[in-house]
Design an enzyme around this catalytic site. Structure first.
Site, mmCIF file in Angstrom:
data_model
loop_
_atom_site.group_PDB
_atom_site.id
_atom_site.type_symbol
_atom_site.label_atom_id
_atom_site.label_comp_id
_atom_site.label_asym_id
_atom_site.label_seq_id
_atom_site.Cartn_x
_atom_site.Cartn_y
_atom_site.Cartn_z
ATOM 1 N N ASP A 1 3.324 -4.525 8.015
ATOM 2 C CA ASP A 1 2.104 -3.728 7.887
ATOM 3 C C ASP A 1 0.924 -4.670 8.096
ATOM 4 O O ASP A 1 0.613 -5.500 7.235
ATOM 5 C CB ASP A 1 2.085 -3.088 6.482
ATOM 6 C CG ASP A 1 0.761 -2.402 6.169
ATOM 7 O OD1 ASP A 1 -0.188 -2.553 6.946
ATOM 8 O OD2 ASP A 1 0.696 -1.730 5.129
ATOM 9 N N GLN B 1 -4.300 -5.103 7.085
ATOM 10 C CA GLN B 1 -5.312 -6.027 6.563
ATOM 11 C C GLN B 1 -5.249 -7.403 7.222
ATOM 12 O O GLN B 1 -5.962 -8.313 6.796
ATOM 13 C CB GLN B 1 -5.161 -6.184 5.033
ATOM 14 C CG GLN B 1 -5.387 -4.917 4.253
ATOM 15 C CD GLN B 1 -6.822 -4.391 4.325
ATOM 16 O OE1 GLN B 1 -7.734 -5.063 4.805
ATOM 17 N NE2 GLN B 1 -7.025 -3.165 3.863
ATOM 18 N N HIS C 1 0.877 -1.177 0.000
ATOM 19 C CA HIS C 1 0.000 0.000 0.000
ATOM 20 C C HIS C 1 0.920 1.234 0.000
ATOM 21 O O HIS C 1 2.046 1.171 0.492
ATOM 22 C CB HIS C 1 -0.820 -0.063 1.296
ATOM 23 C CG HIS C 1 -1.896 0.952 1.437
ATOM 24 N ND1 HIS C 1 -1.660 2.246 1.831
ATOM 25 C CD2 HIS C 1 -3.243 0.859 1.268
ATOM 26 C CE1 HIS C 1 -2.815 2.898 1.906
ATOM 27 N NE2 HIS C 1 -3.791 2.083 1.560
ATOM 28 N N CYS D 1 -4.828 2.611 -3.474
ATOM 29 C CA CYS D 1 -3.587 3.094 -2.846
ATOM 30 C C CYS D 1 -2.451 2.093 -3.034
ATOM 31 O O CYS D 1 -1.615 1.910 -2.134
ATOM 32 C CB CYS D 1 -3.776 3.385 -1.361
ATOM 33 S SG CYS D 1 -4.956 4.686 -1.057
ATOM 34 N N LYS E 1 -10.255 -0.267 10.936
ATOM 35 C CA LYS E 1 -10.528 -1.438 10.093
ATOM 36 C C LYS E 1 -10.952 -2.634 10.931
ATOM 37 O O LYS E 1 -11.196 -3.713 10.413
ATOM 38 C CB LYS E 1 -9.278 -1.797 9.276
ATOM 39 C CG LYS E 1 -8.933 -0.754 8.203
ATOM 40 C CD LYS E 1 -7.771 -1.212 7.363
ATOM 41 C CE LYS E 1 -7.112 -0.100 6.568
ATOM 42 N NZ LYS E 1 -7.901 0.361 5.427
HETATM 43 N N1 PLP Z 1 -1.631 -0.802 4.602
HETATM 44 C C1 PLP Z 1 -2.575 -1.534 4.013
HETATM 45 C C2 PLP Z 1 -2.245 -2.917 3.522
HETATM 46 C C3 PLP Z 1 -3.858 -1.019 3.863
HETATM 47 O O1 PLP Z 1 -4.804 -1.750 3.260
HETATM 48 C C4 PLP Z 1 -4.137 0.284 4.347
HETATM 49 C C5 PLP Z 1 -5.467 0.885 4.165
HETATM 50 O O2 PLP Z 1 -6.277 0.457 3.394
HETATM 51 C C6 PLP Z 1 -3.114 0.992 4.959
HETATM 52 C C7 PLP Z 1 -1.874 0.421 5.074
HETATM 53 C C8 PLP Z 1 -3.331 2.360 5.475
HETATM 54 O O3 PLP Z 1 -4.248 2.362 6.515
HETATM 55 P P1 PLP Z 1 -4.700 3.740 7.160
HETATM 56 O O4 PLP Z 1 -5.330 4.526 6.060
HETATM 57 O O5 PLP Z 1 -5.661 3.340 8.211
HETATM 58 O O6 PLP Z 1 -3.480 4.390 7.666
#
Ligand code: PLP
Length: 414
Positions: A201, A204, A123, A369, A227
Site C-alpha cells: 500500500d 503514503q 489503514h 481510518c 495525495k
Molecule cells: N492506505 C493508506 C496508508 C492511507 O493513508 C490511505 C488514505 O489516507 C489509504 C490507504 C486510502 O486512500 P484512498 O482513500 O485514497 O483510497
C-alpha cells in the site's frame, strides 16, 4: 540546483486564502494534497479544448484525449519504474486498487484455511477488503504485531507469521498514523521466500519519496493520485504483467473487451481489461501533469525537504510540556515521513483540531481510518495529526506550535 521550495508555494493558489481571518496553513496532506495551477489548468484545458471519450473516436480531439490519457500512464509507469503502461491500471484510489486485488486475485487464489497476512499498522483500506475475503472464503487473517515501542513492525512477528505460509502479504509502505517507513523490499524478499504474493500500500509513500517497484520486488503496488497533487478519483494499481494477465476482471462492460458474443466475451489487453466503462479521463490526464510537476522538483528533494520539516517540528514539540508524539522520533528520521501524530495531555484531539482551525491551521484528528492501531495509542481512541508536503515550510510549523500554545492556554496546561 536545489529546488526553491518557498517559491513553489506560489504555484498553489489555495495557500493564499484566509481562514478565520488568518493566513491559511495546510497541514493535512496525508488526507489529500493541494493542487498546483498546472494541474488545475490541465483539467480546465481538457474541457475547454479537447473533451472527448478515449479509445473510440477517430476524430482529432478524441485522438488527442486518448494520447494524453495513455501518456499519463506512461509517466506513472516511469515514476515507479514499472515495465510500462501495461502494468498501470487506473482505478479511483488506493482503496479500489486493493479491493481489485482482493476481489480478483483473492477470489481465485484464496481458499478455506489459507492464511492472509497484514499488519497492525494498516489503514482500513488494507484491512477491510481482506476481512471480507477471509470471511467469504473461510480463510484466516493474521497480523504482524508492532514492536514494544509501537513505532515499527516487529520483524520476529513477521517471521513467525510467514511460517504459516500465507498466500498473500499485504503491507503498508508508510503508516498514515506513525509515519513509519517499512522496509518493504526486505519484507517482500522474506514473503517471496515463503511463497507469498506481496501487495504494498503506497498511499503514503508514492507522494513523498522515490518508489521503485522493481527494486522493492513487490507484485502489486497501490496508490492514490489525490495525495500527490492530482485530482480525486484517480489512482493506480501497479501489478506485475504476468500476474495481471492471469487475473479476471471484476467489472465487465465497454472498453475491457476484445470481442463479445451473446453468451461470452474475451478480454482486452492490459491494462484495459480492468478498466470497464468510461474512465476518469481528465483525472488521468491531470495525474500525468502532477507527475511531471513532482519529477520537475525531484522525489529525493521532496523527501529531503519533508525530513527537514519533520525534524524541525519534532524538535519544537519535544520542548513543549504535555505533548506526546507517536511513531519514530528524530533519532530515526531515516524511517519517518512528514507526518506527526500527537496528543496533548488532558485535551481531546477534536478540541485540538478545532482550536488549530480557529488559528487558521488545518490538521486532522480522529482514528485516521486505522482504528485497531489508534485504540492502542491513546485512551481517547483518537490522535491529532499534522502532515507536510512540498509546499510547507518552517513558518507553517511555527504556526502549528503557536496553535499548540493556544490549546495549552485555553486548557490551562502548565
Ligand atoms: N492506505 C493508506 C496508508 C492511507 O493513508 C490511505 C488514505 O489516507 C489509504 C490507504 C486510502 O486512500 P484512498 O482513500 O485514497 O483510497
Amino acid at each position: 540546483m536545489a529546488p526553491d521550495f518557498d517559491r513553489l508555494r506560489d504555484d498553489f493558489p489555495i495557500l493564499k486564502i484566509a481562514v478565520h481571518g488568518k493566513p491559511f496553513v495546510y497541514l493535512d496532506s496525508a488526507a489529500t494534497s493541494q493542487k498546483p495551477n498546472k494541474v488545475i489548468d490541465a483539467i480546465s484545458e481538457f474541457y475547454r479544448a479537447y473533451n472527448a471519450n478515449i479509445n473510440r473516436g477517430v476524430y482529432e480531439i478524441s485522438e488527442k484525449s486518448t494520447e494524453a490519457y495513455i501518456e499519463s500512464k506512461s509517466k506513472v509507469a516511469r515514476l515507479i519504474n514499472a515495465k510500462g503502461m501495461e502494468e498501470v491500471v487506473y482505478v479511483r484510489n488506493t482503496t479500489e486498487a486493493i479491493n481489485l486485488v482482493s476481489l480478483s486475485w483473492g477470489e481465485k487464489n484464496i481458499g478455506r484455511g489459507d492464511h492472509i497476512l497484514i499488519t497492525e499498522m494498516e489503514h482500513h483500506s488494507n484491512m477491510v477488503p481482506w476481512q471480507i475475503l477471509a470471511k467469504k472464503k473461510g480463510a484466516v487473517l493474521d497480523y504482524v504485531a508492532l514492536d514494544a515501542d509501537k513505532t515499527k513492525l516487529d520483524i520476529e512477528s513477521l517471521k513467525s507469521n510467514l511460517e504459516k505460509k500465507p498466500k498473500i502479504v499485504s503491507v503498508t509502505h508508510v503508516s498514515n498514523v506513525l509515519g513509519t517507513v517499512n522496509d518493504v523490499a526486505y519484507i517482500t524478499k522474506l514473503a517471496h521466500e515463503n511463497g507469498a504474493v506481496v501487495l504494498v500500500d503506497g498511499a503514503q509513500s508514492a507522494p513523498h519519496m522515490k518508489v521503485d517497484v522493481k527494486a522493492i520486488g513487490c507484485d502489486f503496488f497501490a496508490f492514490s493520485g489525490h495525495k500527490m497533487l492530482a485530482p480525486t478519483g484517480i489512482g493506480t494499481l501497479y501489478g506485475k504483467a504476468e500476474l495481471l494477465d492471469q487475473m479476471q476482471p471484476i467489472f465487465g462492460g465497454g472498453d475491457m473487451i476484445k470481442t463479445v458474443e451473446k453468451q461470452s466475451a474475451t478480454w482486452n489487453d492490459l491494462p484495459w481489461k480492468f478498466e470497464a466503462g468510461t474512465s476518469n479521463i481528465e483525472g488521468g490526464i491531470a495525474f500525468g501533469v502532477a507527475v511531471d510537476y513532482l519529477e520537475g522538483i525531484g522525489m529525493e528533494n521532496i523527501d529531503d525537504h519533508e525530513k527537514e520539516l519533520t525534524s524541525y517540528a519534532l524538535e519544537k514539540l519535544s520542548s513543549i510540556n504535555d505533548v506526546a508524539v507517536f511513531g519514530p522520533g528524530r533519532d530515526e528520521i531515516g524511517i519517518k515521513t512528514g507526518l506527526i501524530s500527537f496528543a496533548i495531555k488532558g485535551v481531546h484531539p477534536h478540541d485540538i483540531a478545532s482550536i488549530f482551525d480557529s488559528e487558521g491551521v488545518a490538521i486532522r484528528a480522529g482514528h485516521h481510518c486505522a482504528m485497531p492501531l489508534v485504540v492502542t495509542l491513546a485512551p481517547e481512541k483518537a490522535v491529532s495529526r499534522m502532515s507536510f508536503y512540498l509546499y510547507n515550510n518552517m513558518a507553517d510549523i511555527d504556526r502549528a506550535v503557536q496553535a499548540i500554545e493556544r490549546v495549552r492556554k485555553i486548557f490551562k496546561r502548565k
